[in-house]
Write an enzyme that holds these catalytic residues in place. Structure first.
Site, PDB file in Angstrom:
ATOM      1  N   ARG A  23       0.824  -1.173   0.039  1.00 26.81           N
ATOM      2  CA  ARG A  23      -0.092   0.054  -0.167  1.00 26.81           C
ATOM      3  C   ARG A  23       0.939   1.355  -0.066  1.00 26.81           C
ATOM      4  O   ARG A  23       0.648   2.157   0.712  1.00 26.81           O
ATOM      5  CB  ARG A  23      -0.953  -0.060   1.186  1.00 26.81           C
ATOM      6  CG  ARG A  23      -0.193   0.009   2.592  1.00 26.81           C
ATOM      7  CD  ARG A  23      -1.079   0.437   3.449  1.00 26.81           C
ATOM      8  NE  ARG A  23      -0.385   0.142   4.892  1.00 26.81           N
ATOM      9  CZ  ARG A  23      -0.879   0.299   6.164  1.00 26.81           C
ATOM     10  NH1 ARG A  23      -2.002   1.232   6.180  1.00 26.81           N
ATOM     11  NH2 ARG A  23      -0.091   0.029   7.009  1.00 26.81           N
ATOM     12  N   ARG A  26       5.830   9.745   3.376  1.00 23.48           N
ATOM     13  CA  ARG A  26       6.997   9.494   4.302  1.00 23.48           C
ATOM     14  C   ARG A  26       8.294   9.591   3.646  1.00 23.48           C
ATOM     15  O   ARG A  26       8.535   9.300   2.578  1.00 23.48           O
ATOM     16  CB  ARG A  26       6.804   8.034   4.618  1.00 23.48           C
ATOM     17  CG  ARG A  26       7.869   7.363   5.689  1.00 23.48           C
ATOM     18  CD  ARG A  26       7.379   6.105   6.206  1.00 23.48           C
ATOM     19  NE  ARG A  26       7.540   5.059   5.391  1.00 23.48           N
ATOM     20  CZ  ARG A  26       6.988   3.817   5.801  1.00 23.48           C
ATOM     21  NH1 ARG A  26       6.421   3.567   7.234  1.00 23.48           N
ATOM     22  NH2 ARG A  26       7.158   2.711   5.080  1.00 23.48           N
ATOM     23  N   ARG A  44      15.225  -2.780   4.473  1.00 15.38           N
ATOM     24  CA  ARG A  44      14.851  -3.340   5.804  1.00 15.38           C
ATOM     25  C   ARG A  44      15.626  -4.545   5.870  1.00 15.38           C
ATOM     26  O   ARG A  44      16.345  -5.089   4.824  1.00 15.38           O
ATOM     27  CB  ARG A  44      13.378  -3.567   5.736  1.00 15.38           C
ATOM     28  CG  ARG A  44      12.384  -2.597   5.308  1.00 15.38           C
ATOM     29  CD  ARG A  44      11.490  -2.921   4.240  1.00 15.38           C
ATOM     30  NE  ARG A  44      10.593  -1.849   3.999  1.00 15.38           N
ATOM     31  CZ  ARG A  44       9.430  -1.234   4.569  1.00 15.38           C
ATOM     32  NH1 ARG A  44       8.876  -1.791   5.560  1.00 15.38           N
ATOM     33  NH2 ARG A  44       8.796  -0.220   3.866  1.00 15.38           N
ATOM     34  N   ASP A  60      10.541  -6.767   8.702  1.00 13.47           N
ATOM     35  CA  ASP A  60      10.331  -5.719   7.716  1.00 13.47           C
ATOM     36  C   ASP A  60      10.203  -4.437   8.205  1.00 13.47           C
ATOM     37  O   ASP A  60      10.204  -3.713   7.419  1.00 13.47           O
ATOM     38  CB  ASP A  60       9.076  -6.137   6.694  1.00 13.47           C
ATOM     39  CG  ASP A  60       8.020  -6.456   7.932  1.00 13.47           C
ATOM     40  OD1 ASP A  60       7.945  -7.359   8.764  1.00 13.47           O
ATOM     41  OD2 ASP A  60       6.708  -5.888   7.567  1.00 13.47           O
TER      42      ASP A  60
HETATM   43  P1  AMP Z   1       2.838  -3.122   8.084  1.00 10.11           P
HETATM   44  O1  AMP Z   1       1.824  -3.641   9.175  1.00 10.11           O
HETATM   45  O2  AMP Z   1       2.292  -1.653   7.734  1.00 10.11           O
HETATM   46  O3  AMP Z   1       4.115  -3.091   8.324  1.00 10.11           O
HETATM   47  O4  AMP Z   1       2.413  -3.957   6.749  1.00 10.11           O
HETATM   48  C1  AMP Z   1       2.672  -5.087   6.574  1.00 10.11           C
HETATM   49  C2  AMP Z   1       2.561  -5.819   5.043  1.00 10.11           C
HETATM   50  O5  AMP Z   1       1.129  -5.613   4.910  1.00 10.11           O
HETATM   51  C3  AMP Z   1       3.180  -5.051   4.178  1.00 10.11           C
HETATM   52  O6  AMP Z   1       3.598  -5.718   3.118  1.00 10.11           O
HETATM   53  C4  AMP Z   1       2.166  -3.848   3.865  1.00 10.11           C
HETATM   54  O7  AMP Z   1       2.319  -3.298   2.407  1.00 10.11           O
HETATM   55  C5  AMP Z   1       0.754  -5.006   3.719  1.00 10.11           C
HETATM   56  N1  AMP Z   1      -0.405  -4.106   3.858  1.00 10.11           N
HETATM   57  C6  AMP Z   1      -0.660  -3.335   4.996  1.00 10.11           C
HETATM   58  N2  AMP Z   1      -1.757  -2.798   4.799  1.00 10.11           N
HETATM   59  C7  AMP Z   1      -2.298  -3.059   3.724  1.00 10.11           C
HETATM   60  C8  AMP Z   1      -3.409  -2.733   2.778  1.00 10.11           C
HETATM   61  N3  AMP Z   1      -4.300  -2.171   3.013  1.00 10.11           N
HETATM   62  N4  AMP Z   1      -3.451  -3.024   1.427  1.00 10.11           N
HETATM   63  C9  AMP Z   1      -2.522  -3.897   0.760  1.00 10.11           C
HETATM   64  N5  AMP Z   1      -1.104  -4.270   1.652  1.00 10.11           N
HETATM   65  C10 AMP Z   1      -1.182  -3.821   3.082  1.00 10.11           C
HETATM   66 MG    MG Z   2       5.778  -2.374   7.752  1.00 10.09          MG
END
Ligand code: AMP
Ligand code: MG
Length: 483
Positions: free
Chosen positions: A91, A174, A181, A250
């Site tokens: 995203r 950002r 990472r 990550d």
């Molecule tokens: P995060 O929890 O932000 O570290 O995200 C973990 C993973 O989930 C990453 O690969 C993000 O890109 C993916 N991700 C989180 N929210 C979304 C969303 N709404 N749509 C698509 N991918 C997402």
């Molecule tokens: Mg993340």
């Protein structure tokens, strides 16, 4: 648009196909700028002052991409709560690497910018509350002098997104010294193509650690440097009571910046087991576990580097293990020095450690506010509190005063040391929530107010008493990953 001074020199875009997907942000219906960080813009030599709000909204939603940008989603993997998964920017898109006049490079990334090849089942979007939360807390961390990604702007998209309830969509811009990472290394390592891993290693060194470019064992030197950076980072988190909340590999940046402000929050009363994240039921990422997890994540990073540490695999593993096992000693030393700074202790004394631990134990037992205890010791507490009349505390205070005499220095010096290490104000959970709730209702005044206060956390500011109080939300306060 030339007035803005974007200066893109995109290098990640030129890496092999497997590292990323070339993809533009998905245009949004009705972008509306909510907040723009003018002081960060000027640090980046960018000037948005001559651009009207409508145009700014188009820029920061990605509806119009600046000249020189090459939009990509980056591939990465990661251990999430210990389990390995292929991830990537699901995203977010990196629109390019802006280069300042001092020749420093910054990734400009839109978070919440729509689907990419890595979106899996997600919608690629983000909600207004979590994006503003990241803005507030990342900027607060920067003002606290803690390495972090920064936040340049937030726009509302004018589109709704479906979560547990319907929320307003938003995009955060950002800024990071890069988005490489531990998980980026894991992704490339998992593909088992040594030339690609060599490319990533060389790219990372070139971008972040050019001082080891010509060293004999680049991989090992990189590992040592990153251990050092991550130790510094986590010690800083411990200093201010920051609980990251989702220290998956990550979400650990190779540059040593704090990244990914999902379920993070600041601890109020001192409790090493503090956890805010609703999904962290086992407390894997609790306050006191942060150094342990940092080491665990670094071990995952070291595993990726094995092929380059030594030609003999067994020997490489041995060296990597020894290197990772230096973590405790490095951390312990940095931690104790950090705590010395918080208490104004100059030089070393055998009994420093017990003096520090005894204060923490007392704070824990009495559930005293972490930040405000140090403010009290500086005679800067936001209010008179009975708890500091407690005998155990008063006994401890006598020991502390005696130790200060051993500083052999002017009292100005220790007072300044304390002032530079103990914030007067942190993002208190109830005040952050208050600002977010108002913003969702279209009132941005509380947001502007809290951002202004958090810009100067080490200064005594008038009229901020409300922002210095222990959050009444208490330990029950729960945070969410912000998807
Ligand atoms: P995060 O929890 O932000 O570290 O995200 C973990 C993973 O989930 C990453 O690969 C993000 O890109 C993916 N991700 C989180 N929210 C979304 C969303 N709404 N749509 C698509 N991918 C997402
Ligand atoms: Mg993340």
């Amino acid at each position: 648009m030339s007035k803005i001074n974007w200066n893109f020199k995109n290098t990640y875009f030129n890496l092999p196909e497997s590292f990323k997907e070339d993809v533009n942000p998905v245009p949004v219906k009705n972008p509306d700028l909510v907040v723009l960080n003018e002081s960060l813009a000027s640090e980046l030599n960018l000037d948005f002052s001559k651009i009207d709000k409508k145009e700014l909204s188009k820029i920061f939603s990605g509806n119009v991409l600046p000249n020189g940008s090459n939009s990509i989603a980056q591939a990465y993997a990661g251990h999430q709560f210990g389990h390995f998964t292929m991830l990537g920017d699901g995203r977010a898109v990196l629109i390019g690497e802006h280069t300042t006049r001092a020749n420093k490079k910054y990734d400009i990334q839109f978070k919440g910018s729509g689907k990419t090849a890595f979106s899996r089942n997600g919608d690629g979007r983000a909600a207004l509350g979590p994006m503003l939360r990241e803005y507030i807390i990342s900027e607060a961390m920067s003002a606290l002098n803690i390495p972090t990604t920064r936040s340049l702007a937030v726009v509302k998209t004018g589109e709704n997104i479906q979560r547990e309830k319907i929320l307003q969509g938003a995009i955060l811009t950002r800024v990071a010294s890069s988005h490489i990472r531990v998980g980026t290394f894991q992704y490339i390592a998992a593909r088992q193509k040594e030339d690609e891993l060599q490319t990533l290693l060389d790219y990372t060194i070139d971008r972040h650690y050019p001082e080891i470019k010509n060293s004999n064992n680049k991989a090992l030197d990189l590992l040592n440097l990153i251990i050092e950076r991550q130790c510094n980072l986590v010690v800083n988190w411990m200093r201010v009571g920051f609980v990251h909340g989702v220290m998956n590999t990550d979400n650990m940046s190779i540059s040593g910046e704090t990244i990914d402000y999902g379920p993070c929050a600041f601890m109020d009363s001192y409790d090493p087991k503090t956890v805010f994240s609703s999904i962290d039921q086992m407390g894997r990422y609790a306050y006191c576990n942060q150094p342990v997890i940092t080491k665990w994540n670094l071990a995952r990073f070291a595993e990726c580097l094995i092929p380059f540490i030594d030609k003999d695999k067994d020997r490489a593993i041995e060296i990597a293990t020894e290197t990772i096992n230096t973590f405790e000693k490095i951390y312990e030393e940095k931690w104790i020095n950090m705590m010395r700074n918080k208490l104004g202790l100059i030089g070393l004394d055998d009994k420093d450690k017990s003096l520090i631990l005894d204060l923490l134990t007392w704070m824990h037992k009495k559930k005293v506010d972490y930040t405000n205890t140090f403010c009290h010791l500086m005679d800067q507490g936001p209010k008179k509190e009975k708890v500091f009349e407690n005998n155990d505390f008063l006994d401890w205070r006598i020991r502390w005063k005696k130790r200060l005499l051993k500083n052999n220095n002017s009292s100005d010096k220790y007072i300044n040391l304390m002032k530079n290490n103990n914030p007067m104000v942190i993002p208190r959970n109830h005040k952050v929530e208050e600002a977010l709730i108002a913003a969702e209702d279209g009132d941005f005044n509380p947001l502007i107010k809290i951002l202004g206060i958090l810009e100067k956390p080490y200064l005594k500011q008038k009229g901020i008493n409300d922002y210095q109080q222990t959050s009444p939300l208490g330990e029950e306060y729960k945070t969410f990953c912000g998807t």
